[in-house]
Each structure stands twice: as C-alpha cells, then as structure tokens.
Design a protein around this motif. Structure first.
Motif, PDB file in Angstrom:
ATOM      1  N   ALA A 117      87.310  36.171  32.012  1.00  0.00           N
ATOM      2  CA  ALA A 117      87.334  37.739  32.719  1.00  0.00           C
ATOM      3  C   ALA A 117      88.309  38.667  31.839  1.00  0.00           C
ATOM      4  O   ALA A 117      88.215  39.938  32.191  1.00  0.00           O
ATOM      5  CB  ALA A 117      87.858  37.317  34.053  1.00  0.00           C
ATOM      6  N   ASP A 118      89.000  38.228  30.934  1.00  0.00           N
ATOM      7  CA  ASP A 118      89.913  38.887  30.178  1.00  0.00           C
ATOM      8  C   ASP A 118      89.135  39.845  29.191  1.00  0.00           C
ATOM      9  O   ASP A 118      89.587  40.914  28.346  1.00  0.00           O
ATOM     10  CB  ASP A 118      90.796  38.230  29.177  1.00  0.00           C
ATOM     11  CG  ASP A 118      90.294  37.278  28.265  1.00  0.00           C
ATOM     12  OD1 ASP A 118      89.160  36.648  28.452  1.00  0.00           O
ATOM     13  OD2 ASP A 118      91.091  36.583  27.412  1.00  0.00           O
ATOM     14  N   ASP A 119      87.910  39.379  29.000  1.00  0.00           N
ATOM     15  CA  ASP A 119      87.064  40.135  27.807  1.00  0.00           C
ATOM     16  C   ASP A 119      85.762  40.919  28.538  1.00  0.00           C
ATOM     17  O   ASP A 119      84.960  40.573  29.058  1.00  0.00           O
ATOM     18  CB  ASP A 119      86.331  39.159  26.751  1.00  0.00           C
ATOM     19  CG  ASP A 119      85.733  39.874  25.861  1.00  0.00           C
ATOM     20  OD1 ASP A 119      85.555  41.012  25.630  1.00  0.00           O
ATOM     21  OD2 ASP A 119      85.109  38.822  24.870  1.00  0.00           O
ATOM     22  N   THR A 120      86.061  42.240  28.569  1.00  0.00           N
ATOM     23  CA  THR A 120      85.202  43.377  29.255  1.00  0.00           C
ATOM     24  C   THR A 120      83.725  43.312  28.562  1.00  0.00           C
ATOM     25  O   THR A 120      82.782  43.552  29.245  1.00  0.00           O
ATOM     26  CB  THR A 120      85.671  44.494  29.426  1.00  0.00           C
ATOM     27  OG1 THR A 120      85.987  45.211  28.153  1.00  0.00           O
ATOM     28  CG2 THR A 120      86.886  44.443  30.122  1.00  0.00           C
ATOM     29  N   ALA A 121      83.708  42.799  27.205  1.00  0.00           N
ATOM     30  CA  ALA A 121      82.446  42.634  26.745  1.00  0.00           C
ATOM     31  C   ALA A 121      81.520  41.460  26.788  1.00  0.00           C
ATOM     32  O   ALA A 121      80.564  41.419  26.600  1.00  0.00           O
ATOM     33  CB  ALA A 121      82.750  42.772  25.102  1.00  0.00           C
ATOM     34  N   SER A 122      82.166  40.495  27.595  1.00  0.00           N
ATOM     35  CA  SER A 122      81.500  39.249  27.749  1.00  0.00           C
ATOM     36  C   SER A 122      80.895  39.350  29.210  1.00  0.00           C
ATOM     37  O   SER A 122      81.068  40.036  30.028  1.00  0.00           O
ATOM     38  CB  SER A 122      82.627  38.088  27.916  1.00  0.00           C
ATOM     39  OG  SER A 122      81.981  36.836  28.317  1.00  0.00           O
ATOM     40  N   THR A 123      79.666  38.762  29.163  1.00  0.00           N
ATOM     41  CA  THR A 123      78.846  38.704  30.356  1.00  0.00           C
ATOM     42  C   THR A 123      78.909  37.510  31.246  1.00  0.00           C
ATOM     43  O   THR A 123      78.304  37.178  32.167  1.00  0.00           O
ATOM     44  CB  THR A 123      77.144  38.861  30.078  1.00  0.00           C
ATOM     45  OG1 THR A 123      76.933  37.576  29.041  1.00  0.00           O
ATOM     46  CG2 THR A 123      77.022  40.210  29.175  1.00  0.00           C
ATOM     47  N   GLY A 152      89.312  34.998  41.796  1.00  0.00           N
ATOM     48  CA  GLY A 152      89.810  36.333  41.137  1.00  0.00           C
ATOM     49  C   GLY A 152      91.159  35.962  40.559  1.00  0.00           C
ATOM     50  O   GLY A 152      92.101  35.698  41.087  1.00  0.00           O
ATOM     51  N   ASN A 153      91.051  35.212  39.309  1.00  0.00           N
ATOM     52  CA  ASN A 153      92.418  35.438  38.342  1.00  0.00           C
ATOM     53  C   ASN A 153      93.036  36.750  37.996  1.00  0.00           C
ATOM     54  O   ASN A 153      92.282  37.801  38.480  1.00  0.00           O
ATOM     55  CB  ASN A 153      92.236  34.638  37.068  1.00  0.00           C
ATOM     56  CG  ASN A 153      91.084  35.304  36.191  1.00  0.00           C
ATOM     57  OD1 ASN A 153      90.578  36.193  36.427  1.00  0.00           O
ATOM     58  ND2 ASN A 153      90.688  34.412  34.986  1.00  0.00           N
ATOM     59  N   SER A 154      93.933  36.826  37.329  1.00  0.00           N
ATOM     60  CA  SER A 154      94.606  38.085  37.169  1.00  0.00           C
ATOM     61  C   SER A 154      93.483  39.153  36.648  1.00  0.00           C
ATOM     62  O   SER A 154      93.384  40.128  36.896  1.00  0.00           O
ATOM     63  CB  SER A 154      95.929  38.134  36.366  1.00  0.00           C
ATOM     64  OG  SER A 154      96.881  37.588  36.969  1.00  0.00           O
ATOM     65  N   ALA A 155      92.923  38.680  35.483  1.00  0.00           N
ATOM     66  CA  ALA A 155      91.814  39.665  34.670  1.00  0.00           C
ATOM     67  C   ALA A 155      90.816  40.017  35.792  1.00  0.00           C
ATOM     68  O   ALA A 155      90.397  41.260  35.564  1.00  0.00           O
ATOM     69  CB  ALA A 155      91.330  38.679  33.447  1.00  0.00           C
ATOM     70  N   PRO A 191      96.731  40.551  31.417  1.00  0.00           N
ATOM     71  CA  PRO A 191      95.791  39.625  31.434  1.00  0.00           C
ATOM     72  C   PRO A 191      94.473  40.157  30.390  1.00  0.00           C
ATOM     73  O   PRO A 191      93.599  39.238  30.373  1.00  0.00           O
ATOM     74  CB  PRO A 191      95.312  39.234  32.845  1.00  0.00           C
ATOM     75  CG  PRO A 191      95.533  40.848  33.497  1.00  0.00           C
ATOM     76  CD  PRO A 191      96.643  41.447  32.680  1.00  0.00           C
ATOM     77  N   MET A 192      94.331  41.208  29.873  1.00  0.00           N
ATOM     78  CA  MET A 192      93.112  41.863  29.570  1.00  0.00           C
ATOM     79  C   MET A 192      93.393  41.807  27.772  1.00  0.00           C
ATOM     80  O   MET A 192      94.182  42.650  27.555  1.00  0.00           O
ATOM     81  CB  MET A 192      92.764  43.322  29.974  1.00  0.00           C
ATOM     82  CG  MET A 192      92.848  43.150  31.589  1.00  0.00           C
ATOM     83  SD  MET A 192      91.485  41.997  32.021  1.00  0.00           S
ATOM     84  CE  MET A 192      90.006  42.820  31.796  1.00  0.00           C
TER      85      MET A 192
END
Length: 359
Positions: A164-170, A194-197, A221-222
């Motif tokens: 979830a920290d990686d906005t590029a990941s699906t 929902g974790n922090s990210a 977290p991002m």
C-alpha cells in the motif's frame, strides 16, 4: 546529574495525526483504531494510549503483554491483538479483559473452542502470506465456528496490505478484490484492511475499522512522500547535547576506522548519543542533524555512545547546545534514508536509556 539526551514526545502532534487518520477513515464509513504496538512505536505505550483515550474507540497491539499495558494505564477501550493468542490461557484472559484477538490458524481456533469465547476477528490471507486463512478455506472455518458455537462472538475479518505504500503497485487493488470476494458471504460482519498507507490511497475502501500506525507518529507510510507532505506532524524529537567542540586540522581523521579525513580546517563537535541509544550506526557522513535551528551533518562513524557533527555552518554552537537528531527540523524518514532503513525501525529502536519526555 544525568546527561541531557532525551526523546521529547509531542502529544498534541500525536492527537493531530490521529484526527487526520480518523477524518480520512470517516470520509468512507470507517473508524480508526489506534495502533500502539511496540511500546507505542517507541514513544511510550501508556502515554500514547492515554493521550488518545478521548478520541480512539479501539486500540490495536501485537500481543497480550502490550494489551495489558493499556489496562495498566487505566483505559477500558477494546484492544485488538493483531497477532492473536499464543496459548489457550490467553483466550480466557482476552474474555476477562475485553481484548479482541485476531485468530489466524487452526490451533488458535481449537483453543477458542475449548474456552469461553471473547470477541475476536479472523485474519484472511489475501496475498501477503504471513498470517491468515486462505480465502478458499474460509467457508469451512465459518462452518466449524457454527458447529462449536463460537460464531456469535466473531466481530469480523482482517487482512493486511503488502504494497500500500507504493502507488505504482496494483497489489493493493488485487488484495482488496480478493478480500471482498472472500468475505462477501457474511455482510453483517465488520471488515478491517487499512494500514497507515491505505489512508492515502485515493478511492481505497477502508470498510469498518482502519488501523493507522506509523502515521500517528508523524513518519511517512508512503514511498516518495515525507510526513509533512502528507499533513503529518513529527511526534518524537530526539535530542542530545554537544559535549565538546574542537578544530580538526587538514589530514586528521575522526572516530573509528578513520573513515572521514579533513581536507580543510574544520570545527566539529561530539554529541552524547550513539547506537547504544538506538541511533543508527549505518548513518554515515552527511546524515543531517540540526543545532540552533540550523541543519548540520554527521562526520565519520557513529560510536556506541557518541557521534561527531560538522559545525562549520553554525560557528556559534558550543558545549551544552542541544542537537536534534530527528524531529521538526530533520525528519526521521530522512535520517532513515541515509541509514538504509525506514522510520519505523528508528522510532521503535530508541533504547530505554533515553528517557521519554511526554508533554
């Protein structure tokens, strides 16, 4: 007289960060349970929980020892135990203390069946492959809970995101889809993902209870974002005093291994903190710190009890001045990046010989 090295804990910043998490959760349909495991991420679990007591409807910890710390702090909120229970006796304790274990394997279910049941959650493995029941096994698990008459105490389902920290990941979208499909047959039960990210992912559902952790303490977290860019405030300021200053001549080195050698005359200072206090040993030359509100950098290797800083930019600095190792001027995430780690590790790694000053 003790040395002045201290971790200052800003409880107002903590409350600000929790309220931001709660606002993001409420933008959907969720509430935010405050994750205070690992001694409140190194900030002091009792002080953190007490500061959030008026806002947080639930707390979350890893294990029963941490849950008991919340009761010792005089708080009555439900406490979710994310690692579940480690013995049958823990099941009875959870019922007595209103702890809500997250159960993730068949042995824990056997202990549950043999005890008076507390309220509890089930962990669903949607792809992180640490803990939890596989989605295809969930119908049999639920049928067994009905058979042993333990279904009534079940609060809902939990999963945990890997990327979830990686906005590029699906992967987060994939895990969300798997989780919805796995739990859809029981719409009356609550769900928590929902974790922090996840709070910072557009259109990510947080369902009934989100679980903010590191964001409460002001660290990011991002990937690629600072806490400040996300609207977070640093909670811990780690400070230590300058205990000496000196001028190093060209060709002279500092510290173990002589890893830094002066090429010009350099005014430097020694700071009373090191890896024995939890400051990362792998933070090398140039890692930022601050004194008198101005940024400076480390020189050479971090020792167990001391580290060296370059005072060229702050010639007025002197013995007794407090040096910020991380906090409001230098973020913990920036220091972590220089040390090849993450802010989580630095915050939780500050050792017990550094007093926490909570206010």
């Amino acid at each position: 007289m003790p040395r002045a090295t201290v971790a200052r804990i800003d409880l107002d910043a903590l409350k600000h960060n929790y309220r931001l998490a709660q606002a993001k959760a409420k933008a959907g349909t969720a509430q935010a349970m405050a994750v205070v495991k690992a001694d409140g991420y190194g900030h002091g679990i009792r002080a953190v929980a007490q500061a959030l007591a008026d806002d947080a409807g639930k707390f979350a910890v890893a294990c029963v020892e941490e849950a008991l710390e919340i009761r010792a702090a005089g708080l009555s909120q439900s406490v979710v135990m994310l690692q579940g229970v480690h013995s049958r006796e823990d099941v009875d304790l959870c019922r007595q203390q209103c702890f809500e274990p997250v159960l993730h394997n068949n042995l824990q279910l056997e202990w549950l069946a043999a005890s008076r049941a507390p309220r509890y959650w089930l962990k669903v493995n949607t792809g992180m492959n640490r803990l939890g029941f596989r989605p295809e096994d969930l119908p049999a698990v639920m049928e067994n809970l009905e058979r042993v008459e333990r279904r009534a105490e079940l609060q809902g389902f939990v999963t945990h995101f890997a990327c979830a920290d990686d906005t590029a990941s699906t992967m987060t979208q994939q895990q969300t889809r798997i989780f919805e499909q796995a739990t859809g047959a029981w719409p009356s039960l609550m769900r928590s993902v929902g974790n922090s990210a996840a709070h910072f992912l557009p259109e990510q559902p947080l369902y009934d209870w989100s679980r903010p952790g590191i964001m409460l303490y002001g660290a990011s977290p991002m990937i690629g974002k600072t806490g400040a860019e996300l609207g977070l405030e640093p909670v811990m300021t780690l400070e230590a005093p300058l205990i000496t200053t000196r001028v190093v001549r060209p060709g002279e080195s500092i510290g173990y291994g002589s890893t830094w050698v002066a090429d010009t005359e350099t005014r430097m200072g020694m700071v009373a903190i090191g890896y024995g206090d939890g400051y990362p040993r792998h933070a090398g030359t140039g890692t930022p710190a601050a004194v008198r509100g101005q940024r400076i950098g480390l020189l050479g290797r971090v020792s167990m009890d001391m580290l060296a800083v370059d005072l060229t930019a702050v010639p007025e600095a002197q013995e007794g001045d407090m040096v910020e190792l991380w906090g409001k001027t230098v973020s913990v995430d920036e220091v972590a990046g220089c040390a090849g780690t993450i802010g989580y590790e630095l915050l939780t790694g500050v050792t017990a010989r550094v007093p926490r000053d909570c206010r």
